[in-house]
Design a protein around this motif. Structure first.
Motif, PDB file in Angstrom:
ATOM      1  N   LEU A 194       6.456  -4.265  -6.632  1.00 10.44           N
ATOM      2  CA  LEU A 194       5.363  -3.544  -6.699  1.00 10.44           C
ATOM      3  C   LEU A 194       5.302  -2.004  -6.484  1.00 10.44           C
ATOM      4  N   GLN A 195       7.233  -2.111  -5.546  1.00 11.43           N
ATOM      5  CA  GLN A 195       7.223  -0.297  -6.326  1.00 11.43           C
ATOM      6  C   GLN A 195       7.232   0.492  -7.775  1.00 11.43           C
ATOM      7  N   GLN A 196       7.822  -0.626  -8.056  1.00 12.49           N
ATOM      8  CA  GLN A 196       8.156   0.056  -9.348  1.00 12.49           C
ATOM      9  C   GLN A 196       6.715   0.499 -10.489  1.00 12.49           C
ATOM     10  N   LEU A 197       5.257  -0.924  -9.563  1.00 15.62           N
ATOM     11  CA  LEU A 197       4.472  -0.476 -10.410  1.00 15.62           C
ATOM     12  C   LEU A 197       4.034   0.643  -9.400  1.00 15.62           C
ATOM     13  N   ASP A 198       3.817   0.745  -9.051  1.00 22.19           N
ATOM     14  CA  ASP A 198       3.513   2.163  -8.437  1.00 22.19           C
ATOM     15  C   ASP A 198       3.844   3.567  -8.170  1.00 22.19           C
ATOM     16  N   GLU A 199       5.328   3.079  -8.917  1.00 23.28           N
ATOM     17  CA  GLU A 199       5.600   4.485  -9.424  1.00 23.28           C
ATOM     18  C   GLU A 199       5.056   5.149 -11.110  1.00 23.28           C
ATOM     19  N   ALA A 200       5.015   3.518 -11.497  1.00 19.80           N
ATOM     20  CA  ALA A 200       4.633   3.926 -13.360  1.00 19.80           C
ATOM     21  C   ALA A 200       2.740   4.283 -13.400  1.00 19.80           C
ATOM     22  N   THR A 201       2.109   4.014 -11.908  1.00 14.47           N
ATOM     23  CA  THR A 201       1.787   4.472 -12.099  1.00 14.47           C
ATOM     24  C   THR A 201       0.869   5.482 -11.236  1.00 14.47           C
ATOM     25  N   THR A 202       1.807   6.672 -11.084  1.00 13.77           N
ATOM     26  CA  THR A 202       1.301   7.244 -10.562  1.00 13.77           C
ATOM     27  C   THR A 202       0.491   8.531 -11.168  1.00 13.77           C
ATOM     28  N   LEU A 203      -0.797   8.965 -10.369  1.00 13.29           N
ATOM     29  CA  LEU A 203      -1.978   9.438 -11.066  1.00 13.29           C
ATOM     30  C   LEU A 203      -1.953  10.824  -9.776  1.00 13.29           C
ATOM     31  N   ASP A 204      -1.963  12.260 -10.322  1.00 14.07           N
ATOM     32  CA  ASP A 204      -2.711  13.070  -9.037  1.00 14.07           C
ATOM     33  C   ASP A 204      -3.568  12.734  -9.033  1.00 14.07           C
ATOM     34  N   ARG A 205      -4.348  13.805  -8.024  1.00 14.22           N
ATOM     35  CA  ARG A 205      -5.546  12.851  -7.139  1.00 14.22           C
ATOM     36  C   ARG A 205      -6.992  13.346  -7.634  1.00 14.22           C
ATOM     37  N   THR A 206      -6.983  14.301  -8.749  1.00 14.40           N
ATOM     38  CA  THR A 206      -8.038  14.183  -9.809  1.00 14.40           C
ATOM     39  C   THR A 206      -8.186  13.344 -10.510  1.00 14.40           C
ATOM     40  N   GLN A 207      -6.800  12.495 -10.941  1.00 15.87           N
ATOM     41  CA  GLN A 207      -6.943  11.554 -12.133  1.00 15.87           C
ATOM     42  C   GLN A 207      -7.748  10.309 -11.176  1.00 15.87           C
ATOM     43  N   ARG A 208      -7.165  10.442  -9.897  1.00 19.03           N
ATOM     44  CA  ARG A 208      -7.584   9.554  -8.892  1.00 19.03           C
ATOM     45  C   ARG A 208      -9.171   8.960  -9.068  1.00 19.03           C
ATOM     46  N   VAL A 209      -9.747  10.366  -8.106  1.00 17.31           N
ATOM     47  CA  VAL A 209     -11.117   9.977  -8.377  1.00 17.31           C
ATOM     48  C   VAL A 209     -11.504   9.360  -9.352  1.00 17.31           C
ATOM     49  N   ILE A 210     -11.452  10.346 -10.871  1.00 20.79           N
ATOM     50  CA  ILE A 210     -12.058  10.366 -11.783  1.00 20.79           C
ATOM     51  C   ILE A 210     -12.012   7.886 -11.984  1.00 20.79           C
ATOM     52  N   GLY A 211     -11.070   7.855 -12.013  1.00 26.36           N
ATOM     53  CA  GLY A 211     -10.377   6.585 -11.593  1.00 26.36           C
ATOM     54  C   GLY A 211     -11.326   6.181 -11.057  1.00 26.36           C
ATOM     55  N   PHE A 212     -11.705   5.735 -10.118  1.00 30.19           N
ATOM     56  CA  PHE A 212     -12.057   5.805  -9.237  1.00 30.19           C
ATOM     57  C   PHE A 212     -13.343   5.616  -9.113  1.00 30.19           C
ATOM     58  N   ALA A 213     -13.826   6.884  -9.702  1.00 31.19           N
ATOM     59  CA  ALA A 213     -15.805   7.372  -9.881  1.00 31.19           C
ATOM     60  C   ALA A 213     -16.216   5.999 -10.877  1.00 31.19           C
ATOM     61  N   THR A 214     -15.465   6.090 -11.416  1.00 28.68           N
ATOM     62  CA  THR A 214     -15.406   5.011 -12.704  1.00 28.68           C
ATOM     63  C   THR A 214     -15.653   3.768 -12.932  1.00 28.68           C
ATOM     64  N   CYS A 215     -14.556   3.145 -12.099  1.00 28.46           N
ATOM     65  CA  CYS A 215     -14.654   1.689 -11.880  1.00 28.46           C
ATOM     66  C   CYS A 215     -15.656   1.678 -10.601  1.00 28.46           C
ATOM     67  N   VAL A 216     -15.599   2.254  -9.733  1.00 27.70           N
ATOM     68  CA  VAL A 216     -16.627   1.319  -8.865  1.00 27.70           C
ATOM     69  C   VAL A 216     -18.432   1.616  -9.412  1.00 27.70           C
ATOM     70  N   GLY A 217     -18.616   2.739 -10.325  1.00 26.06           N
ATOM     71  CA  GLY A 217     -19.880   2.980 -11.359  1.00 26.06           C
ATOM     72  C   GLY A 217     -20.008   1.869 -11.888  1.00 26.06           C
ATOM     73  N   CYS A 265     -10.964  -2.933  -8.136  1.00 22.67           N
ATOM     74  CA  CYS A 265     -10.030  -2.047  -8.902  1.00 22.67           C
ATOM     75  C   CYS A 265      -9.800  -0.583  -8.509  1.00 22.67           C
ATOM     76  N   SER A 266     -11.665  -0.394  -8.367  1.00 25.20           N
ATOM     77  CA  SER A 266     -11.539   1.111  -8.070  1.00 25.20           C
ATOM     78  C   SER A 266     -10.337   1.651  -6.206  1.00 25.20           C
ATOM     79  N   THR A 267     -10.438   0.309  -5.582  1.00 24.67           N
ATOM     80  CA  THR A 267      -9.674   0.999  -4.715  1.00 24.67           C
ATOM     81  C   THR A 267      -8.558   1.233  -4.860  1.00 24.67           C
ATOM     82  N   LEU A 268      -7.728   0.274  -6.238  1.00 24.15           N
ATOM     83  CA  LEU A 268      -6.398   0.485  -5.973  1.00 24.15           C
ATOM     84  C   LEU A 268      -6.392   2.240  -6.892  1.00 24.15           C
ATOM     85  N   PHE A 269      -6.821   2.881  -7.442  1.00 22.74           N
ATOM     86  CA  PHE A 269      -6.716   4.463  -7.835  1.00 22.74           C
ATOM     87  C   PHE A 269      -6.673   5.568  -6.626  1.00 22.74           C
ATOM     88  N   LEU A 270      -7.261   4.603  -5.896  1.00 23.04           N
ATOM     89  CA  LEU A 270      -6.981   5.187  -4.298  1.00 23.04           C
ATOM     90  C   LEU A 270      -6.308   5.258  -3.800  1.00 23.04           C
TER      91      LEU A 270
END
Length: 166
Positions: A25-48, A80-85
């Motif tokens: 899980l730590q490796q997965l978390d490190e591999a999927t590190t996004l900045d705040r803007t990317q997280r919000v865009i990913g969240f909004a896209t998935c939830v939308g 999956c949208s909450t994974l971005f947040l």
């Protein structure tokens, strides 16, 4: 470098530490590190898209297998949208935390069974049963984040709240 020099450095606290082994899980978390803007865009896209699919699903109410497949895909995207947040590691930890793990397991099983019954078996009855279980498990899981909500639900359906003082 000679072994005796490594021992001296280690004794003085100057030795280079070897990186600790990371969990999956730590490796997965490190591999999927996004900045705040990317997280919000990913969240909004998935939830939308997830909400769009979930709200479109009733258009297929007379075709229950399509309804089940579209509704379940919407649920998956919304989840999956909450994974971005939060990030995948924190999300998984919270999903299987304390009192949430039973509803999480029931929800994920019902979600998988809904898709299997819709896409493989084409069973209307199984789809409907799985959707009801899926909805109830998600409601119970979501209520676990709101203090007192699970007790309210129990009282609303006429069951005693085990956590109520009395």
């Amino acid at each position: 470098m000679p072994a005796w020099l490594d021992k001296i450095k280690g004794g003085l606290g100057l030795a280079e530490e070897e990186p600790a082994e990371q969990t999956l899980l730590q490796q997965l978390d490190e591999a999927t590190t996004l900045d705040r803007t990317q997280r919000v865009i990913g969240f909004a896209t998935c939830v939308g898209i997830g909400l769009l699919l979930s709200f479109m699903a009733p258009m297929f109410i007379f075709r229950p297998t399509k309804f089940a497949a579209i509704y379940s895909m919407g649920s998956i995207l919304s989840m999956c949208s909450t994974l971005f947040l939060m990030g995948p590691a924190k999300q998984m930890k919270r999903m299987f935390d304390g009192r949430r793990w039973p509803s999480t397991c029931i929800y994920l099983c019902a979600l998988a069974l809904t898709l299997v019954s819709a896409l493989v078996f084409h069973s209307i009855f199984l789809c409907l049963v799985c959707i009801v279980v899926q909805f109830c498990a998600m409601l119970w899981y979501s209520a676990s984040y709101i203090p007192g909500a699970q007790g309210f639900i129990l009282r609303a359906v006429g069951l005693p709240d085990p956590d109520a003082a009395g």
